[in-house]
Design an enzyme around this catalytic site. Sequence first.
Site, PDB file in Angstrom:
ATOM      1  N   LYS A  90       0.811  -1.220   0.000  1.00 32.51           N
ATOM      2  CA  LYS A  90       0.000   0.000   0.000  1.00 32.51           C
ATOM      3  C   LYS A  90       0.844   1.269   0.000  1.00 32.51           C
ATOM      4  O   LYS A  90       0.424   2.309  -0.507  1.00 32.51           O
ATOM      5  CB  LYS A  90      -0.937   0.001   1.212  1.00 32.51           C
ATOM      6  CG  LYS A  90      -1.988  -1.098   1.187  1.00 32.51           C
ATOM      7  CD  LYS A  90      -3.023  -0.858   0.107  1.00 32.51           C
ATOM      8  CE  LYS A  90      -4.188  -1.839   0.212  1.00 32.51           C
ATOM      9  NZ  LYS A  90      -5.131  -1.685  -0.914  1.00 32.51           N
ATOM     10  N   GLU A 112      -9.703   5.901   2.780  1.00 29.37           N
ATOM     11  CA  GLU A 112     -10.524   4.841   3.350  1.00 29.37           C
ATOM     12  C   GLU A 112      -9.596   3.676   3.638  1.00 29.37           C
ATOM     13  O   GLU A 112      -8.528   3.561   3.043  1.00 29.37           O
ATOM     14  CB  GLU A 112     -11.604   4.415   2.364  1.00 29.37           C
ATOM     15  CG  GLU A 112     -11.167   3.369   1.321  1.00 29.37           C
ATOM     16  CD  GLU A 112     -10.104   3.856   0.339  1.00 29.37           C
ATOM     17  OE1 GLU A 112      -9.915   5.084   0.236  1.00 29.37           O
ATOM     18  OE2 GLU A 112      -9.451   3.001  -0.303  1.00 29.37           O
ATOM     19  N   SER A 379       1.726  -9.675  -0.839  1.00 29.78           N
ATOM     20  CA  SER A 379       1.407  -8.247  -0.751  1.00 29.78           C
ATOM     21  C   SER A 379       1.594  -7.645   0.635  1.00 29.78           C
ATOM     22  O   SER A 379       1.733  -6.433   0.765  1.00 29.78           O
ATOM     23  CB  SER A 379      -0.019  -8.009  -1.234  1.00 29.78           C
ATOM     24  OG  SER A 379      -0.922  -8.793  -0.475  1.00 29.78           O
TER      25      SER A 379
END
Lengths: 397, 275
Positions: A90, A112, A379
């Site tokens: 991210k 969000e 990830s």
Amino acid sequence: MGVETGLSPRFGEFGGRYIPETLAGAHEELEQAYNEARQDPAFHAELAELQRQYVGRPTPLYLAERLTEQTGGARLWLKREDLAHTGAHKINNALGQALLAKRLGKPRIIAETGAGQHGVATATVCAMMGLECVVYMGSEDIRRQSLNVFRMKMLGATVVPVDSGSKTLKDAINEAMRDWVTNVQTTHYLIGSAIGPHPFPTMVRDFQAVIGREARTQMMEQAGKLPDVAIACVGGGSNAIGLFHPFVDDAEVRLIGVEAAGEGVSTERHSATLVAGRPGVLHGTRTYLLQDSHGQILPTHSISAGLDYPGVGPEHSWLKTTERAEYVSVDDQQALEGFKALTAAEGIIPALEPSHAIYHALDVAREIGPGKDILIGLSGRGDKDMHTVAEALGVTL
Amino acid sequence: MSQRLRETFAQARETGRTLFVPYVTAGYPRREDTVEVLLAMESGGGDILELGMPFTDPQADGATIQHANHVAIQQGVYLEDCLAMVAQAREQGLRAPVLLMGYYNPILAMGEERFVRLAREAGADGFIIVDLPPEEASDFLSACREHDMSFVPLVAPTTADERLAVIAEAADAFLYCVSVTGTTGTRTELPPGLGGFLGRVRKVTGLPLALGFGISTRAHVEQAGEVADAAIVGSAIIAAIDSGDVDGCAERVRAYVAEVSGHEHAGRLRTGRDE
């Protein structure tokens, strides 16, 4: 209408910009700013420097030898986004968009978050750049991810619980959009996945494509060839599109996205949008959705908060309909098996999101057999999920 | 554009009065209340009525209308039901134009052309679709033209001049001017600078302008009347519904509309249109 940037708003029939009029100007402004930035060597230099010094890129490509041996199939390569600063991919997107927000002169960032990883990444870059940060998070996710909530608060972000709808990621996006409609002049909405109205899906894809670019180079260096298969989990789909994108033109590389089957795609409790949904419009983009026959959005479920979303990035919808990528689903129990397998064999504790990809990769590895290579997008790391895993295994911490 | 809308605006232009446009979410508070509430909005002085089509994810709405959407969805009130309510209200004598307001996905699910055709058959007059800007609306606009239904686009204070001109081209009845950058919901005061904003819109179109978002009092409506041709009130109607017994909600809506619109159509439902 609007700015001519040469950035296509669509991926085939998918994508577009279905937004309340109040936000139209902000999207045009963002599209223009992004278009300028992507052609500006100074922007790329600043981003690359921060990726190196702050995020710790390039992240390693790790050959999971013991797991490969135990599986008895194709070689398993892990692209270690879990080793990026804040513990997930991210940060790649958060950093890129925060730099853009600075270019736009917007001092306030909203975001969000589902699992909390995007919220943490955003709060992190905001702390580093001195930007105000407000994170919307479903109250159900706040309960599931209390550690990440505390991390965000320590990083100086305001975490706003969202009690509407299903109290998860979808509702956090609605609430962030409402904030943006209200404060659009001072605020950049740092959306966390390759979803939403144009230019977000393209921009987030570009910021995440560093994963695939590095992996491609590393495969050539370490394996001497491209992977036969690239596999990643898909919620909104940013880590998957980031991994896939640099391989899209390599026809010999199979691309497989793994969605969350929750308690099974035949039940009402899953998040397998591409596997079980149909096209519609949500959150500003035309894409596959989990919806009922009336076009109302269905509640979703996954053991991993980060995959718990009824939509998916529009580029994945396009890769599915053009059959360039395959999409499958893996349920909660199977994801836990993937989680345990990698943890025990390699001493790497994955997040529950990529645990879905790992489970499926083991299946594919057995199917295609030794001598082949599978690239897995790892990830994020699993620290945030230890409570959930313990609960699922019936252990009280 | 619909005949009813054309006549309504023509009459208003002659008399110079500000049209009053109340909104209610279909199925709120109960499925069986909506037809009565529509009739009450008209008899209280509503000139054009907006019927909200419930959606699970009403992104541009504030807490009040979000809640109304949620309650309606819980009762299974969908597009078909909204159309049936319009048809039933017409059978019971509703004369005012009705605009269906909502979000795009349920319409896509029904099929755009089918939805527009059925809406016309039910007696509706046009559409306000919050998340369908004109550049994404070519199929929907064709369907509207084919069936003589109005597409009412929204413009906001953040809409640039060049864009205003393009949006105005998609309109045939009026433009919905969003008063504030924000979601629906009542506010104590209307924002400053409305004259400037509506002046910018008037430069690109000769069509009537309706002002909405944040309007809830008689004073707001009078203020809106200084710059716009119509005033739209939504969340305050929901609040009127919520302010007492469910069974009395239609009468409260009528009384509220009468007070705030300033032009109650006394006895209109019994005697027909008296203008």
